[in-house]
Design a protein around this motif. Structure first.
Motif, PDB file in Angstrom:
ATOM      1  N   PHE A 111       2.270  -5.902  -2.310  1.00 43.26           N
ATOM      2  CA  PHE A 111       1.317  -5.593  -1.419  1.00 43.26           C
ATOM      3  C   PHE A 111      -0.224  -5.886  -1.930  1.00 43.26           C
ATOM      4  O   PHE A 111      -1.205  -5.716  -1.371  1.00 43.26           O
ATOM      5  N   ALA A 112      -0.297  -5.762  -3.382  1.00 38.81           N
ATOM      6  CA  ALA A 112      -1.566  -5.983  -4.059  1.00 38.81           C
ATOM      7  C   ALA A 112      -2.096  -7.266  -4.049  1.00 38.81           C
ATOM      8  O   ALA A 112      -3.429  -7.462  -4.011  1.00 38.81           O
ATOM      9  N   GLY A 113      -1.112  -8.277  -4.043  1.00 45.97           N
ATOM     10  CA  GLY A 113      -1.653  -9.344  -4.141  1.00 45.97           C
ATOM     11  C   GLY A 113      -2.263 -10.252  -2.931  1.00 45.97           C
ATOM     12  O   GLY A 113      -1.625 -11.165  -2.373  1.00 45.97           O
ATOM     13  N   ARG A 114      -3.218  -9.897  -2.558  1.00 43.89           N
ATOM     14  CA  ARG A 114      -3.779 -10.366  -1.293  1.00 43.89           C
ATOM     15  C   ARG A 114      -5.070  -9.417  -1.196  1.00 43.89           C
ATOM     16  O   ARG A 114      -5.492  -8.520  -2.007  1.00 43.89           O
TER      17      ARG A 114
ATOM     18  N   LEU B  98      -5.434  -0.349  -8.896  1.00 42.86           N
ATOM     19  CA  LEU B  98      -4.924   0.707  -8.300  1.00 42.86           C
ATOM     20  C   LEU B  98      -3.833   1.336  -9.232  1.00 42.86           C
ATOM     21  O   LEU B  98      -3.023   0.460  -9.696  1.00 42.86           O
ATOM     22  N   GLN B  99      -3.692   2.532  -9.254  1.00 45.45           N
ATOM     23  CA  GLN B  99      -2.820   3.356  -9.979  1.00 45.45           C
ATOM     24  C   GLN B  99      -2.024   3.877  -9.058  1.00 45.45           C
ATOM     25  O   GLN B  99      -2.347   4.799  -8.112  1.00 45.45           O
TER      26      GLN B  99
ATOM     27  N   SER C  46       0.276   0.178 -12.336  1.00 46.63           N
ATOM     28  CA  SER C  46      -0.944  -0.356 -12.229  1.00 46.63           C
ATOM     29  C   SER C  46      -1.039  -1.644 -11.906  1.00 46.63           C
ATOM     30  O   SER C  46      -0.175  -2.548 -12.212  1.00 46.63           O
ATOM     31  N   VAL C  47      -1.718  -1.999 -10.720  1.00 48.68           N
ATOM     32  CA  VAL C  47      -1.802  -3.300 -10.113  1.00 48.68           C
ATOM     33  C   VAL C  47      -3.279  -3.629  -9.924  1.00 48.68           C
ATOM     34  O   VAL C  47      -4.195  -2.703  -9.634  1.00 48.68           O
TER      35      VAL C  47
ATOM     36  N   GLY D 204      -7.697   4.654  -7.041  1.00 45.83           N
ATOM     37  CA  GLY D 204      -8.270   3.164  -7.393  1.00 45.83           C
ATOM     38  C   GLY D 204      -9.762   3.300  -7.768  1.00 45.83           C
ATOM     39  O   GLY D 204     -10.466   4.357  -7.387  1.00 45.83           O
ATOM     40  N   ALA D 205     -10.034   2.631  -8.912  1.00 43.09           N
ATOM     41  CA  ALA D 205     -11.484   2.227  -9.163  1.00 43.09           C
ATOM     42  C   ALA D 205     -11.815   0.881  -8.629  1.00 43.09           C
ATOM     43  O   ALA D 205     -11.332  -0.222  -8.777  1.00 43.09           O
TER      44      ALA D 205
END
Length: 214
Positions: free
Chosen positions: A132-135, A107-108, A93-94, A165-166
């Protein structure tokens, strides 16, 4: 539910800076000044009690969020007797930021692969997702980037990545549908040609999402 399914290309673009990553170090002092200016333009007083340190806190958060580090070198372990087994890693989970509205998206992530003589260290999957989520992102690109990176790790295209994703840009603005979810699926190699393997992966991913929703 929106589902996008694509195949992985043979060429990877890991040497090219990915969209959304800052090209240089973030000037947190300048960012703090811009946040103070924004507060003023919104009718607030950035020097009042409660807001006096807010610009610095926001700037520090931006710096931390956009600097998650790389995904580190993968650790692979030899398992010569493994062949044809489906391995999935879920429950990842990010948080990321929608680049269209700069609002959070949760995002799961579930990733799957077919080992061939070695297995990948499990923590690697979570680090890749965080990287890849940290942007500033879109979910579709995030899904592809995670899959392509994993392809480089295992050296084959037998990779599948599913992301649910929510998006706050959909739930707190616009149509304001709080229960809306977006699903993206990226498959390659055997996952693109073996219907049974693909269905097994999607069933596992859906079951993991169901447990989290419950």
């Amino acid at each position: 539910m929106t589902t996008s399914v694509t195949g992985l290309g043979a060429a990877l673009s890991t040497a090219v800076p990915a969209p959304g990553r800052p090209a240089a170090a973030i000037d947190t002092g300048r960012v703090a000044g811009l946040i103070a200016q924004l507060l003023t333009e919104l009718g607030e007083d950035p020097t009042r009690e409660g807001l006096i340190d807010t610009p610095d806190r926001v700037a520090a958060w931006w710096n931390a969020f956009l600097s998650p580090g790389d995904s580190a070198t993968a650790t692979c372990f030899t398992e010569s007797r493994l062949s044809g087994q489906l391995v999935t890693v879920g429950g990842m989970s990010v948080w990321s930021l929608c680049e269209h509205h700069m609002l959070p998206m949760h995002l799961q992530v579930t990733a799957g692969y077919v080992p061939d003589g070695e297995v990948v260290g499990l923590s690697k999957f979570g680090r890749i997702a965080q990287c890849f989520a940290g942007r500033l992102q879109v979910q579709e690109r995030f899904t592809r980037q995670v899959a392509e990176h994993l392809t480089g790790v295992i050296g084959r295209e037998d990779i599948a990545v599913a992301v649910r994703g929510a998006h706050l840009c959909m739930s707190m603005r616009g149509v304001r549908m709080e229960e809306a979810r977006t699903t993206t699926v990226h498959t390659g190699g055997r996952f693109g040609t073996d219907a049974v393997l693909s269905q097994q992966f999607l069933t596992v991913a859906a079951a993991q999402w169901g447990r989290r929703d419950g």
